[in-house]
Design an enzyme around this catalytic site. Structure first.
Site, PDB file in Angstrom:
ATOM      1  N   ASN A  95       0.857  -1.185   0.000  1.00 63.19           N
ATOM      2  CA  ASN A  95       0.000   0.000   0.000  1.00 63.19           C
ATOM      3  C   ASN A  95       0.895   1.238   0.000  1.00 63.19           C
ATOM      4  OD1 ASN A  95       0.722   0.586   2.667  1.00 63.19           O
ATOM      5  ND2 ASN A  95      -1.155  -0.258   3.543  1.00 63.19           N
TER       6      ASN A  95
ATOM      7  N   GLU B 209       3.431   1.523   2.854  1.00 61.01           N
ATOM      8  CA  GLU B 209       4.489   0.503   2.764  1.00 61.01           C
ATOM      9  C   GLU B 209       5.459   0.837   1.633  1.00 61.01           C
ATOM     10  OE1 GLU B 209       1.127  -2.538   4.377  1.00 61.01           O
ATOM     11  OE2 GLU B 209       1.693  -2.627   2.265  1.00 61.01           O
TER      12      GLU B 209
ATOM     13  N   ASP C 293      -5.771  -7.779   1.696  1.00 60.68           N
ATOM     14  CA  ASP C 293      -5.560  -9.236   1.588  1.00 60.68           C
ATOM     15  C   ASP C 293      -6.398  -9.819   0.452  1.00 60.68           C
ATOM     16  OD1 ASP C 293      -3.831  -9.205   3.743  1.00 60.68           O
ATOM     17  OD2 ASP C 293      -5.452  -9.485   5.191  1.00 60.68           O
TER      18      ASP C 293
HETATM   19  P1  ATP Z   1      -6.131  -3.104   4.507  1.00 57.91           P
HETATM   20  O1  ATP Z   1      -4.880  -2.975   5.349  1.00 57.91           O
HETATM   21  O2  ATP Z   1      -7.282  -2.259   4.967  1.00 57.91           O
HETATM   22  O3  ATP Z   1      -6.537  -4.508   4.238  1.00 57.91           O
HETATM   23  P2  ATP Z   1      -4.389  -2.053   2.466  1.00 57.91           P
HETATM   24  O4  ATP Z   1      -3.922  -0.780   3.102  1.00 57.91           O
HETATM   25  O5  ATP Z   1      -3.427  -3.180   2.388  1.00 57.91           O
HETATM   26  O6  ATP Z   1      -5.760  -2.523   3.060  1.00 57.91           O
HETATM   27  P3  ATP Z   1      -5.669  -0.571   0.354  1.00 57.91           P
HETATM   28  O7  ATP Z   1      -4.786   0.185  -0.579  1.00 57.91           O
HETATM   29  O8  ATP Z   1      -6.387   0.212   1.393  1.00 57.91           O
HETATM   30  O9  ATP Z   1      -4.826  -1.774   0.960  1.00 57.91           O
HETATM   31  O10 ATP Z   1      -6.774  -1.355  -0.481  1.00 57.91           O
HETATM   32  C1  ATP Z   1      -6.445  -2.381  -1.412  1.00 57.91           C
HETATM   33  C2  ATP Z   1      -7.416  -2.308  -2.571  1.00 57.91           C
HETATM   34  O11 ATP Z   1      -8.768  -2.520  -2.075  1.00 57.91           O
HETATM   35  C3  ATP Z   1      -7.473  -0.960  -3.296  1.00 57.91           C
HETATM   36  O12 ATP Z   1      -6.489  -0.871  -4.320  1.00 57.91           O
HETATM   37  C4  ATP Z   1      -8.894  -0.967  -3.850  1.00 57.91           C
HETATM   38  O13 ATP Z   1      -8.955  -1.688  -5.060  1.00 57.91           O
HETATM   39  C5  ATP Z   1      -9.677  -1.716  -2.768  1.00 57.91           C
HETATM   40  N1  ATP Z   1     -10.284  -0.740  -1.822  1.00 57.91           N
HETATM   41  C6  ATP Z   1      -9.784  -0.315  -0.650  1.00 57.91           C
HETATM   42  N2  ATP Z   1     -10.594   0.608  -0.078  1.00 57.91           N
HETATM   43  C7  ATP Z   1     -11.639   0.755  -0.939  1.00 57.91           C
HETATM   44  C8  ATP Z   1     -12.812   1.566  -0.942  1.00 57.91           C
HETATM   45  N3  ATP Z   1     -13.079   2.431   0.051  1.00 57.91           N
HETATM   46  N4  ATP Z   1     -13.674   1.449  -1.983  1.00 57.91           N
HETATM   47  C9  ATP Z   1     -13.438   0.574  -3.003  1.00 57.91           C
HETATM   48  N5  ATP Z   1     -12.327  -0.214  -3.056  1.00 57.91           N
HETATM   49  C10 ATP Z   1     -11.446  -0.122  -2.050  1.00 57.91           C
END
Ligand code: ATP
Length: 297
Positions: free
Chosen positions: A181, A184, A244
């Site tokens: 993300n 990271e 995930d």
């Molecule tokens: P988490 O730690 O909450 O599991 P993360 O920080 O690893 O998530 P994010 O970048 O927040 O990863 O989200 C991964 C993907 O999930 C995004 O690229 C998107 O496709 C989808 N996603 C996340 N939040 C949303 C949202 N509010 N609406 C639609 N899709 C979302």
């Protein structure tokens, strides 16, 4: 075969009117207990999206360990690959705020006991072309040993540096797919535009690098080309597990279905949008039928 080497935990999720701040006590709704831990989450979504998935993770010697083994078996993941260690199984406290945002505290004593020797033993029977998935559920040393063993067997390697640990930036060279993300990515290669960060990951020896941006979607660079894929707009209940879901579906699309990178990112985004629309962790993940419908589009 997909081998997920990672962590499993029990999540206690509480809907909270605001995320806990220093010195504050927040009264929350009832705690809902479910399986969690990034390794287990990714293995569960993979097992719903593909066949032949193995989760190698440590569990404690407590009652919780038995509950974890039974819950994984329900998902078609053979508990025989779990490694029992002395002490308590890991737990996470997940606070979900009114916007679906979360704050999480996790123990890692049990998952940190997954040693480099365990990792090497887990990969002993792997074949060329099998896929290894790694995340921050294991220590740097264990991930390093797993990567070396996977390379020696000509496996494909997927790395999700979450939760971030010091030293993860030394593991990048030769990894086929990194999914990070925005935070990271910044820790691994510094601040910058997400596509630039993905390019910097590729310059460090990663095959394809994907940077996820929550509701703003995801971008990628590498062998599969440069892409920016929007998130699928969805009502947000609880974003826990979005990353995930995205990672597991991306890996299934790329390595089982052979989908091009942009198409795989679109499948992953559609699956993650389902997860954010529901409360909980495992309970929120897309079902087999939902994943099959996404793959069939
Ligand atoms: P988490 O730690 O909450 O599991 P993360 O920080 O690893 O998530 P994010 O970048 O927040 O990863 O989200 C991964 C993907 O999930 C995004 O690229 C998107 O496709 C989808 N996603 C996340 N939040 C949303 C949202 N509010 N609406 C639609 N899709 C979302």
């Amino acid at each position: 075969m997909f081998i997920v080497l990672g962590n499993v935990a029990v999540d206690e999720t509480m809907q909270s009117p605001l995320l806990p701040a220093r010195g504050a006590t927040v009264l929350v709704g009832p705690a809902v207990r479910d399986l969690g831990g990034k390794g287990a989450n990714q293995a569960i979504v993979l097992a719903r999206a593909t066949t032949d998935v193995r989760l190698v993770a440590t569990i404690g010697s407590d009652d919780t360990a038995r509950w974890i083994a039974a819950a994984l078996a329900e998902e078609g993941l053979d508990p025989a690959h779990l490694i029992r260690v002395p002490g308590a199984s890991d737990r996470s406290l997940v606070f979900v705020g009114p916007d679906g945002d979360n704050a999480i505290a996790s123990t890692s004593q049990c998952s940190d006991a997954l040693s480099p020797a365990h990792a090497e033993a887990a990969l002993r029977g792997a074949q060329p072309g099998d896929v290894l998935l790694l995340q921050g559920g294991c220590t740097v040393e264990t991930n390093r040993a797993a990567i070396a063993a996977a390379k020696a067997r000509d496996m494909r390697i997927v790395f999700n540096p979450s939760a971030m640990r010091e030293g993860f930036d030394t593991l990048l060279a030769g990894v086929d797919l990194v999914v990070a993300n925005a935070g990271e990515a910044a820790e691994l290669v510094g601040d910058g535009a997400p596509l630039e960060q993905a390019e910097r990951l590729v310059a460090r020896g990663v095959g394809d690098a994907v940077v996820t941006l929550g509701a703003r979607g995801s971008v990628a660079a590498g062998r599969g080309g440069q892409h920016a894929v929007p998130a699928v707009q969805a009502p947000v209940r609880d974003t826990t597990g979005a990353g995930d879901t995205y990672l597991a579906v991306l890996a299934a699309a790329r390595f089982m279905h052979g989908a091009p990178l942009a198409a795989a990112m679109a499948w992953a985004s559609a699956a993650a949008a389902i997860t954010v629309g529901r409360p909980g962790t495992r309970a929120a993940f897309p079902s087999r039928a939902e994943l099959a419908a996404i793959a069939g589009k």
